[in-house]
Design an enzyme around this catalytic site. Structure first.
Site, PDB file in Angstrom:
ATOM      1  N   GLY A  42       0.911  -1.120   0.078  1.00  0.00           N
ATOM      2  CA  GLY A  42       0.192   0.239   0.216  1.00  0.00           C
ATOM      3  C   GLY A  42       0.716   1.417  -0.277  1.00  0.00           C
ATOM      4  O   GLY A  42       1.464   1.520   0.296  1.00  0.00           O
ATOM      5  N   GLY A  44      -0.006   4.301   0.029  1.00  0.00           N
ATOM      6  CA  GLY A  44      -0.754   5.722   0.223  1.00  0.00           C
ATOM      7  C   GLY A  44      -0.476   6.104   1.921  1.00  0.00           C
ATOM      8  O   GLY A  44       1.013   6.006   2.024  1.00  0.00           O
ATOM      9  N   PHE A  45      -0.980   7.285   2.730  1.00  0.00           N
ATOM     10  CA  PHE A  45       0.265   7.752   3.577  1.00  0.00           C
ATOM     11  C   PHE A  45       0.689   6.976   4.924  1.00  0.00           C
ATOM     12  O   PHE A  45       2.045   6.941   4.989  1.00  0.00           O
ATOM     13  CB  PHE A  45      -1.280   8.698   4.410  1.00  0.00           C
ATOM     14  N   GLY A  46       0.345   5.885   4.538  1.00  0.00           N
ATOM     15  CA  GLY A  46       0.777   5.327   5.871  1.00  0.00           C
ATOM     16  C   GLY A  46       2.185   3.719   5.070  1.00  0.00           C
ATOM     17  O   GLY A  46       3.161   3.930   5.875  1.00  0.00           O
ATOM     18  N   VAL A 110      -1.227  -7.691  -4.732  1.00  0.00           N
ATOM     19  CA  VAL A 110      -1.667  -8.620  -3.094  1.00  0.00           C
ATOM     20  C   VAL A 110      -2.713  -9.300  -3.219  1.00  0.00           C
ATOM     21  O   VAL A 110      -3.419  -8.454  -3.425  1.00  0.00           O
ATOM     22  CB  VAL A 110      -0.651  -8.343  -2.544  1.00  0.00           C
ATOM     23  N   GLU A 202     -18.149  18.387   2.251  1.00  0.00           N
ATOM     24  CA  GLU A 202     -17.786  18.917   1.196  1.00  0.00           C
ATOM     25  C   GLU A 202     -17.754  18.761  -0.322  1.00  0.00           C
ATOM     26  O   GLU A 202     -17.843  19.513  -0.899  1.00  0.00           O
ATOM     27  CB  GLU A 202     -16.327  18.073   1.426  1.00  0.00           C
ATOM     28  N   ASP A 331      -6.187   2.786   7.862  1.00  0.00           N
ATOM     29  CA  ASP A 331      -7.171   2.396   7.800  1.00  0.00           C
ATOM     30  C   ASP A 331      -7.125   0.487   7.908  1.00  0.00           C
ATOM     31  O   ASP A 331      -8.910   0.456   8.971  1.00  0.00           O
ATOM     32  CB  ASP A 331      -7.859   2.608   6.605  1.00  0.00           C
ATOM     33  N   ALA A 347      -6.128  10.429   7.604  1.00  0.00           N
ATOM     34  CA  ALA A 347      -5.081  10.385   7.140  1.00  0.00           C
ATOM     35  C   ALA A 347      -3.682  10.702   8.075  1.00  0.00           C
ATOM     36  O   ALA A 347      -2.614   9.745   7.853  1.00  0.00           O
ATOM     37  CB  ALA A 347      -4.637  10.764   5.829  1.00  0.00           C
TER      38      ALA A 347
END
Length: 467
Positions: A42, A44-46, A110, A202, A331, A347
């Site tokens: 992954g 993403g942010f992590g 994966v 939003e 997440d 995030a």
């Protein structure tokens, strides 16, 4: 240079036939074949934070993702509403990983984890061995058991999702301009948003602003200001994770913009042409689903039971119980924050956990003292409503209106990882603020919506208009 080698483990008889073989994919550097292997799933942010924390470490790090880019997801709704282009909020992962001699990037899917063999299973049949595994796979939309609604709604998780929403929105106005049926025009210009969290708020605010300001003078037969935006929240208030005063502010601000806010109203049904809220049916041009998320199947890969949303329960160091060499962050992780509370799927949580796990692994590999238990630092929560109006909370500090919007914009600009993106986004925001314009309103063959959108009727023939 990096070297990719495919090791084929054949049957004992060493025959040349390929039957029964296992492919092991080894992404390694010539000088580091004996280094501990860290695989991060992954980008993403992590995942990105973990990889960066391991840059230059005595480990062989492989970052795997289905896409070739890192996405700044908090601004994804602005791509969906034509304010920004995908390239403004996404950067190629390989560009961000430059300069890390021990880092490799792999674009692959994966499909599972072989814990006994300590290897990650890929869609193409390859296996990627690991000594340490970091799962940062994020989340997907959840329909609370009503999976048949999925085909009739639009979600917002990826660039493809954002482009699909943008196409549906812009096409609705174009098709309404062609129609001579008042009921059909009303349906096309009605948008229902399910879920009153930050994303739902939003989207509701920006869609209303798009219709009533940006597109107001662009059509000759319809008036985009007649657009109807309905925001539905089954809970007791919008922005349930915020201070109640900020929830009230958001509700009043959206209402003043013409958004119909339905609180305490659950969705009963969704079909191709509308949604049922409580006992009321609303015919819509699109239903946008922002109501719930579920973790991607990391728990299933590990053969363990996840919590209610499928997330993996982790220990205080973000490791999976019983597997000290496997970590889950963001997440996909369920981290106890105290009592029965769990850290939210945000995030900042993923980013802080990624940095923590990267530093923990760096210390473990180097034989140094490892950091203590992970501790999340809440630096605040924000949601933008429209230009010049937002809601933000930082500890006990509460901000609304233009000041909150200004803080929100500055923080998001600084969090964008690419300087070029910061400059482009700043220019687009400044232009939009002064002119109400939006620069990403093109419809192309690659972005038009799919067949789920009901066809526009030909009033003369009664058949679908295929012009």
């Amino acid at each position: 240079m990096k070297r990719i080698s495919l090791h084929i483990i054949a049957r004992r008889n060493r025959k040349t036939q390929l039957q029964g073989q296992t492919l092991s994919l080894n992404l390694s550097h010539p000088e580091s074949t004996n280094r501990p292997r860290v695989v991060i799933v992954g980008a993403g942010f992590g995942g990105m934070a973990a990889a960066r924390a391991l840059r230059g470490n005595a480990a062989e790090v492989t970052l795997i993702d289905q896409t070739n880019h890192h996405l700044f997801q908090p601004l994804l709704y602005q791509v969906a509403t034509a304010a920004l282009s995908p390239s403004d909020i996404a950067t190629a992962t390989r560009v961000l990983m430059r300069g890390g001699s021990n880092l490799s990037v792999l674009m692959a899917e994966v499909t599972g984890v072989d814990i006994r063999a300590r290897s990650v299973l890929l869609r193409d049949g390859h296996r990627l061995p690991y000594d340490y595994l970091v799962l940062a796979t994020g989340s997907a939309s959840s329909f609370f058991g009503q999976d048949n609604w999925r085909e009739h709604t639009l979600v917002l998780k990826t660039i493809e999702d954002a482009l699909a929403i943008r196409a549906r929105l812009l096409e609705a106005f174009e098709r309404a301009e062609q129609s001579t049926d008042d009921a059909e025009i009303r349906r096309l210009l009605t948008f229902a948003i399910v879920g009153g969290g930050p994303t739902g708020v939003e989207l509701a605010g920006t869609i209303s602003e798009l219709a009533r300001a940006t597109l107001a003078r662009d059509f000759s037969r319809i008036d985009p200001r007649d657009t109807r935006v309905v925001l539905c929240e089954a809970g007791g208030r919008l922005l349930s994770g915020f201070d109640p005063a900020l929830s009230t502010y958001a509700t009043e601000a959206l209402t003043s913009m013409g958004v119909e806010v339905r609180i305490g109203t659950a969705v009963e049904a969704i079909d191709p042409t509308g949604v049922v809220l409580g006992s009321e049916r609303i015919d819509t041009g699109a239903v946008l689903w922002c109501a719930g998320t579920e973790a991607r199947p990391a728990a299933e890969w590990l053969g363990i039971d996840g919590v209610r949303n499928g997330a993996v329960t982790v220990r205080s160091d973000c490791s999976v119980p019983g597997h000290p060499n496997i970590f889950a962050i963001g997440d996909v992780a369920s981290f106890e924050a105290g009592g029965d509370e769990r850290l939210p799927a945000l995030a900042p949580v993923a980013k802080q956990q990624g940095t923590y796990v990267g530093k923990l692994l760096a210390a473990r590999i180097a034989g140094r003292r490892e950091p203590g238990a992970f501790r999340y630092r809440d630096y605040g929560t924000m949601a933008v409503i429209e230009r010049s109006r937002a809601a933000a909370q930082f500890g006990r500090l509460r901000l609304t209106g233009f000041l909150a919007w200004l803080v929100w914009s500055l923080i998001h600009l600084m969090l964008l990882v690419d300087f070029r993106s910061r400059l482009v986004v700043y220019v687009n925001w400044a232009w939009a603020w002064f002119t109400y314009g939006r620069g990403a309103r093109l419809l192309t063959g690659s972005t038009t919506s799919d067949a789920r959108q009901p066809p526009l009727s030909d009033p003369e023939s009664g058949r679908p208009d295929d012009k």
